[in-house]
Design an enzyme around this catalytic site. Structure first.
Site, short mmCIF file in Angstrom:
data_model
loop_
_atom_site.label_atom_id
_atom_site.label_comp_id
_atom_site.label_asym_id
_atom_site.label_seq_id
_atom_site.Cartn_x
_atom_site.Cartn_y
_atom_site.Cartn_z
N GLU A 152 0.86 -1.18 0.00
CA GLU A 152 0.00 0.00 0.00
C GLU A 152 0.90 1.23 0.00
OE1 GLU A 152 -3.32 0.16 2.76
OE2 GLU A 152 -3.47 -2.01 2.68
N GLY A 250 11.00 1.54 14.96
CA GLY A 250 9.85 2.42 15.17
C GLY A 250 8.82 1.77 16.06
N CYS A 257 -1.84 -6.72 6.37
CA CYS A 257 -1.15 -7.90 5.84
C CYS A 257 -0.23 -8.59 6.84
CB CYS A 257 -0.36 -7.51 4.60
SG CYS A 257 -1.40 -6.70 3.39
C1 UGA Z 1 3.20 -5.76 2.77
C2 UGA Z 1 4.32 -6.31 1.88
O1 UGA Z 1 5.44 -5.41 1.93
C3 UGA Z 1 3.85 -6.48 0.44
O2 UGA Z 1 4.88 -7.05 -0.35
C4 UGA Z 1 2.64 -7.41 0.43
O3 UGA Z 1 2.11 -7.56 -0.87
C5 UGA Z 1 1.56 -6.80 1.32
O4 UGA Z 1 2.07 -6.64 2.66
C6 UGA Z 1 0.37 -7.73 1.32
O5 UGA Z 1 0.49 -8.84 1.86
O6 UGA Z 1 -0.65 -7.42 0.70
P1 UGA Z 1 2.13 -3.34 3.22
O7 UGA Z 1 1.43 -4.00 4.37
O8 UGA Z 1 1.36 -2.50 2.29
O9 UGA Z 1 2.86 -4.46 2.31
O10 UGA Z 1 3.26 -2.41 3.85
P2 UGA Z 1 4.83 -2.48 4.12
O11 UGA Z 1 5.48 -1.40 3.38
O12 UGA Z 1 5.34 -3.83 3.96
O13 UGA Z 1 4.88 -2.09 5.67
C7 UGA Z 1 4.26 -2.90 6.67
C8 UGA Z 1 4.47 -2.30 8.04
O14 UGA Z 1 5.82 -2.41 8.46
C9 UGA Z 1 4.13 -0.81 8.17
O15 UGA Z 1 3.41 -0.59 9.35
C10 UGA Z 1 5.48 -0.12 8.23
O16 UGA Z 1 5.46 1.09 8.93
C11 UGA Z 1 6.29 -1.18 8.97
N1 UGA Z 1 7.76 -1.08 8.71
C12 UGA Z 1 8.24 -1.34 7.47
C13 UGA Z 1 8.60 -0.71 9.74
O17 UGA Z 1 8.16 -0.48 10.89
N2 UGA Z 1 9.95 -0.64 9.50
C14 UGA Z 1 10.47 -0.90 8.27
O18 UGA Z 1 11.71 -0.82 8.12
C15 UGA Z 1 9.60 -1.25 7.23
#
Ligand code: UGA
Length: 433
Positions: A152, A250, A257
């Site tokens: 997203e 964080g 997801c």
């Molecule tokens: C995630 C996956 O990254 C996608 O590849 C997958 O398709 C999707 O789930 C799904 O299953 O549909 P998404 O949930 O949109 O995507 O977001 P991410 O960018 O993965 O972040 C997930 C969470 O991790 C967020 O709350 C973000 O703030 C957190 N995060 C991410 C951190 O706290 N630290 C980081 O270094 C990276």
């Protein structure tokens, strides 16, 4: 090619408009009549960068159509299923998806059905078995597991320039698959069995979530030993085997997801009578992150006998989306309200979603939404940064300092420059620094 996409959520709508962009004619179907009517009138039902302009363009050139009549979908012979498979008590609910797939293929055994929704390993095989028992078709049914990996906030970019395209099934026809995704290099097409494709999705999310919990655990160690995670992170990520992605400390991960898919993996383990300790720890560390951060705020307020009034910036589970599902920011906010704080909140795009969720608290004035992030600071004794929207970086720390009554900064995403904050006179608490 004419394709029907079932589901107009973040995945279904991105897939629909992305397929239009690749030259296909798409019919997007959703059970939610209000959502479909709004889409027909060129109104996006949620915020996702880049989709609004594609919606307008493809409505104009008539390459996208919307409907809530599922039977209409059968006019096309290629179907993408992107309907939700939410967890109830940690158990993924796949019955609607199974019924839809069975209905399509039993009526039209020569149609192609791609399952984009996240489903537990074994789901596609189970659907096939039930179709065979219905004598609807042979084991060579054109059912294809095709998990999505869209994030997203950058879903469209991920769709148009995928890292990989995973397909699971039997006798997969690579040339046909390539015709759905013209212009995507051959090495991005990964062909495997149904269970392998289904598992790939869960394990990709589990691995990424695990990296987030790893760095958050490292941040905890840093706080214990008076170290700054910034330096540890630099030392780790300069090793090319480790890489730099998904190691931002964080408030932990949220969204629809990671938490759901990790819980589903745990459930699978339970049903098969084994344990997945890495998955369990990943979830546990993630939960603790919220409590530890709330405790930091509470103990500071108690120690300094401050009136419990704070401002919280960022409500969505990450920047560039208005999705509040499993948002760490919302969890922190709920904890603060339980501890009797009055909270002024701001988010660049999630106002409507927020007002729906917190209508009771808004009525009793314990939480107030502000359109202007600086005005939200008025009379507050601290700023809590919960989601790292880029907009907040553009606000000078000196303006934040001026607008707060008492200058405490709880930086849940290590978004601000700590040295600058301290120089200005802030009390600063980040994560692992
Ligand atoms: C995630 C996956 O990254 C996608 O590849 C997958 O398709 C999707 O789930 C799904 O299953 O549909 P998404 O949930 O949109 O995507 O977001 P991410 O960018 O993965 O972040 C997930 C969470 O991790 C967020 O709350 C973000 O703030 C957190 N995060 C991410 C951190 O706290 N630290 C980081 O270094 C990276």
């Amino acid at each position: 090619m004419k394709i029907t996409v079932y589901g107009a959520g973040p995945i279904g709508l991105t897939t629909s408009l992305g397929l239009c962009q690749m030259g296909h004619q798409v019919l997007c179907i959703d059970i939610d009549q209000e959502k479909i009517t709004r889409l027909q009138e060129n109104t996006m039902p949620f915020y996702e960068p880049g989709l609004a302009s594609l919606l307008e363009a493809h409505l104009k050139n008539k390459s996208i159509q919307f409907s809530y009549h599922f039977s209409q979908g059968l006019e096309n012979s290629v179907h993408f299923i992107a309907i939700g498979t939410p967890n109830i008590k940690g158990i993924p609910q796949t019955s609607s998806l199974e019924k839809l797939t069975t209905d399509i293929l039993s009526a039209n055994p020569d149609h192609y059905v791609f399952i984009k929704s996240t489903v537990p390993p074994g789901t596609a095989e189970c659907i096939k078995k039930s179709l065979i028992s219905l004598k609807a078709l042979s084991s060579k049914v054109k059912l294809i597991s095709h998990p999505e990996f869209l994030r997203e906030g950058s879903a469209l970019q991920d769709f148009l320039k995928p890292d990989r395209l995973v397909f699971g099934g039997v006798d997969l026809n690579l040339e046909f698959l390539k015709s759905i995704y013209p212009g995507i290099a051959s090495d991005k097409f990964l062909l495997m069995s149904h269970s392998e494709a289904e598992l790939s999705k869960y394990l990709a999310n589990a691995y990424l979530a695990q990296r987030v919990s790893f760095i958050n655990q490292a941040a905890f160690l840093c706080e214990t030993f008076d170290a700054d995670i910034k330096f540890i992170k630099a030392a780790l990520t300069s090793d090319h085997r480790i890489g730099e992605k998904f190691l931002n400390p964080g408030l932990g991960f949220g969204g629809s997801c990671f938490p759901k898919d990790l819980q589903a993996l745990n459930f699978l383990a339970t049903t098969e009578n084994f344990e997945l300790p890495l998955v369990q720890s990943t979830l546990k560390i993630n939960d603790e992150q919220i409590h530890r951060f709330t405790e930091k705020i509470e103990s500071y307020f108690l120690a300094h006998q401050l009136k419990k009034k704070v401002c919280l910036w960022g409500l969505s589970f990450k920047p560039n989306t208005n999705d509040l599902r499993e948002s760490p920011a919302i969890k922190v906010l709920k904890n603060l309200l339980k501890l009797n704080y009055t909270v002024h909140v701001h988010d660049p795009v999630s106002k409507n979603e927020f007002l729906k969720l917190f209508s009771d608290q808004i009525t009793n004035n314990s939480v107030l939404f502000y359109k202007d992030p600086l005005k939200a600071l008025t009379d507050c004794n601290a700023l809590v940064l919960a989601t790292e929207w880029r907009e907040y970086k553009e606000i000078p720390l000196s303006s934040i300092f001026k607008n707060l009554s008492y200058a405490a900064l709880f930086d849940g995403r290590n978004h601000f420059d700590k040295a600058e904050a301290l120089k200005l006179g802030f009390y600063y608490a980040g994560v692992g620094r």
